[in-house]
Design a protein around this motif. Structure first.
Motif, mmCIF file in Angstrom:
data_model
loop_
_atom_site.group_PDB
_atom_site.id
_atom_site.type_symbol
_atom_site.label_atom_id
_atom_site.label_comp_id
_atom_site.label_asym_id
_atom_site.label_seq_id
_atom_site.Cartn_x
_atom_site.Cartn_y
_atom_site.Cartn_z
ATOM 1 N N LEU A 47 7.045 0.840 -4.036
ATOM 2 C CA LEU A 47 7.044 -0.479 -3.400
ATOM 3 C C LEU A 47 7.507 -1.514 -4.415
ATOM 4 N N GLY A 48 8.541 -2.266 -4.076
ATOM 5 C CA GLY A 48 9.007 -3.315 -4.967
ATOM 6 C C GLY A 48 9.750 -2.823 -6.185
ATOM 7 N N GLY A 49 10.177 -1.567 -6.178
ATOM 8 C CA GLY A 49 10.921 -1.034 -7.322
ATOM 9 C C GLY A 49 10.249 0.178 -7.909
ATOM 10 N N PRO A 108 8.048 -0.301 3.654
ATOM 11 C CA PRO A 108 9.158 -0.828 2.834
ATOM 12 C C PRO A 108 9.327 -0.084 1.502
ATOM 13 N N TYR A 109 9.591 1.214 1.596
ATOM 14 C CA TYR A 109 9.693 2.044 0.396
ATOM 15 C C TYR A 109 11.129 2.145 -0.107
ATOM 16 N N SER A 110 11.263 2.275 -1.408
ATOM 17 C CA SER A 110 12.471 2.821 -2.022
ATOM 18 C C SER A 110 12.096 4.205 -2.532
ATOM 19 N N ALA A 111 13.086 5.070 -2.742
ATOM 20 C CA ALA A 111 12.791 6.455 -3.106
ATOM 21 C C ALA A 111 13.609 6.886 -4.316
ATOM 22 N N GLN A 112 12.990 7.698 -5.168
ATOM 23 C CA GLN A 112 13.658 8.250 -6.339
ATOM 24 C C GLN A 112 13.409 9.752 -6.387
ATOM 25 N N LEU A 139 9.671 7.942 6.246
ATOM 26 C CA LEU A 139 8.780 7.053 5.502
ATOM 27 C C LEU A 139 9.374 5.673 5.211
ATOM 28 N N PRO A 140 10.644 5.568 4.763
ATOM 29 C CA PRO A 140 11.187 4.220 4.503
ATOM 30 C C PRO A 140 11.486 3.418 5.765
ATOM 31 N N LYS A 141 11.497 4.070 6.917
ATOM 32 C CA LYS A 141 11.681 3.333 8.167
ATOM 33 C C LYS A 141 10.373 2.677 8.624
#
Length: 270
Positions: free
Chosen positions: A183-185, A159-163, A154-156
Motif C-alpha cells: 500500500l502506497g509503495g 489499492p495495492y501495488s505488487a512486486q 486483489l488490486p481491483k
C-alpha cells in the motif's frame, strides 16, 4: 488508536467448536488473555496481548458445520462498495455486508482462486491494537494454486501495488513463485502471495496463512504440540525471522514467527 488504510490487514478471528480449549491453547502458545464473551454477538470473545486487543474467538453459529480456521480481515472505508468490487472482479461474497452494532460492518468473501477473507469497516472497533510484536498479528500470505487469479483480483478490490520476488541465485528459492502486495509503495508491504506447488497435499484448499509473533519459535512449536497441535513445516530460519507453520488441536492452521531472529539477506522484489 491505529487507523487502518483501505486494504490493510486490520483484524483476525476464528470459529472453534470448543472455545475453552482454544483459549487454553492460544493462552499458552501466544500468551493471550481473553475478555468476557459477548452473548449479544454469538459469544464473540476478544483475545488480548499485554492488555491490547489482537484477535477473537467465537463458537460456530447454530447449525453451522464449518472447520476451524483463522479469517483475516482487510480494512475498508465502505464495505458495501468493497462487496461490489469483490463481485465484479470475479470473487464471491459469502456473507454480508452486515452491521455489527456500533462496532462496525463486515463481510466474508472468497477470491477467485478459493481463499476466504473478511472485510471490516470500522466503527467503535478499529481493529488490531498491537501488531508486529510477540503475541500479535505479524504477517499473512495467500496460498493458492492459481496465482494469476489472485494476482488479478486483489488490486481491483484494494489499492495495492505488487512486486514479484526475484529468486536470484538462491537454490532454496529456485522455482518459488512469491509476490508481495503493498500500500502506497513497496516500502509498505501488507500481504504475500505464494503459489502452492506439488509439495502441498492435493486436497488442501487455498487459504490465507496468518503469522503471529512469538519471542521464541521453537518454544512456541513445542507448546503447540503439547496441547495437541501439529507441526506442518519448520521451524525454519529466514531473513524475516525464524518461523513454523502449525495447526491447533482443532485443526486451525497458522504460523508463528520470531522476528528478532533473522538469517540471510533479504530477497529482491521487482
Amino acid at each position: 488508536m491505529v487507523e487502518f488504510t483501505e486494504g490493510a490487514p486490520c483484524w483476525v478471528d476464528a470459529m472453534f467448536a470448543d472455545v475453552e480449549a482454544a483459549k487454553t491453547f492460544y493462552g499458552d502458545v501466544l500468551g493471550w488473555t481473553f475478555g468476557e464473551a459477548s452473548s449479544e454477538y454469538g459469544n464473540y470473545t476478544q483475545a488480548y496481548s499485554g492488555g491490547k486487543a489482537v484477535a477473537a474467538v467465537v463458537p460456530p453459529m447454530p447449525g453451522a458445520d464449518a472447520p476451524s480456521q483463522w479469517c483475516l480481515y482487510f480494512a475498508s472505508p465502505d464495505v458495501a462498495a468493497t462487496a461490489e468490487k469483490v463481485a465484479s472482479s470475479g470473487g464471491e461474497v459469502l456473507m454480508g455486508p452486515v452491521q455489527v452494532g456500533s462496532f462496525g460492518s463486515m463481510l466474508i468473501a472468497k477470491e477467485p482462486s478459493g481463499a476466504v477473507f473478511g472485510v471490516w469497516q470500522p466503527g467503535d472497533h478499529k481493529g488490531f491494537e498491537k501488531m508486529g510484536e510477540p503475541g500479535a498479528y505479524a504477517w499473512a500470505e495467500v496460498f493458492t494454486r492459481e496465482p494469476a487469479k489472485a494476482d488479478a483480483f486483489l488490486p481491483k478490490v484494494f489499492p495495492y501495488s505488487a512486486q514479484q520476488m526475484d529468486a536470484g541465485d538462491d537454490p532454496e528459492m529456485a522455482g518459488m513463485d512469491f509476490k508481495v502486495f503493498s500500500l502506497g509503495g513497496p516500502e509498505n508491504p501488507v500481504l504475500g502471495r505464494m503459489k502452492m506447488d506439488k509439495d502441498f497435499p492435493a486436497d488442501l484448499p487455498p487459504w490465507i496463512q496468518v503469522y503471529f509473533g512469538v519471542p521464541n519459535c521453537d518454544e512456541a512449536v513445542e507448546k503447540a504440540k503439547k496441547h495437541g497441535g501439529k507441526l506442518h513445516f519448520g521451524p525454519m530460519d529466514s531473513p524475516f525471522g525464524r518461523f513454523a507453520a502449525v495447526a491447533d488441536q482443532q485443526g486451525a492452521a497458522f504460523a508463528v514467527i520470531d522476528m528478532s531472529t533473522t538469517v540471510g539477506e533479504m530477497p529482491k522484489f521487482g
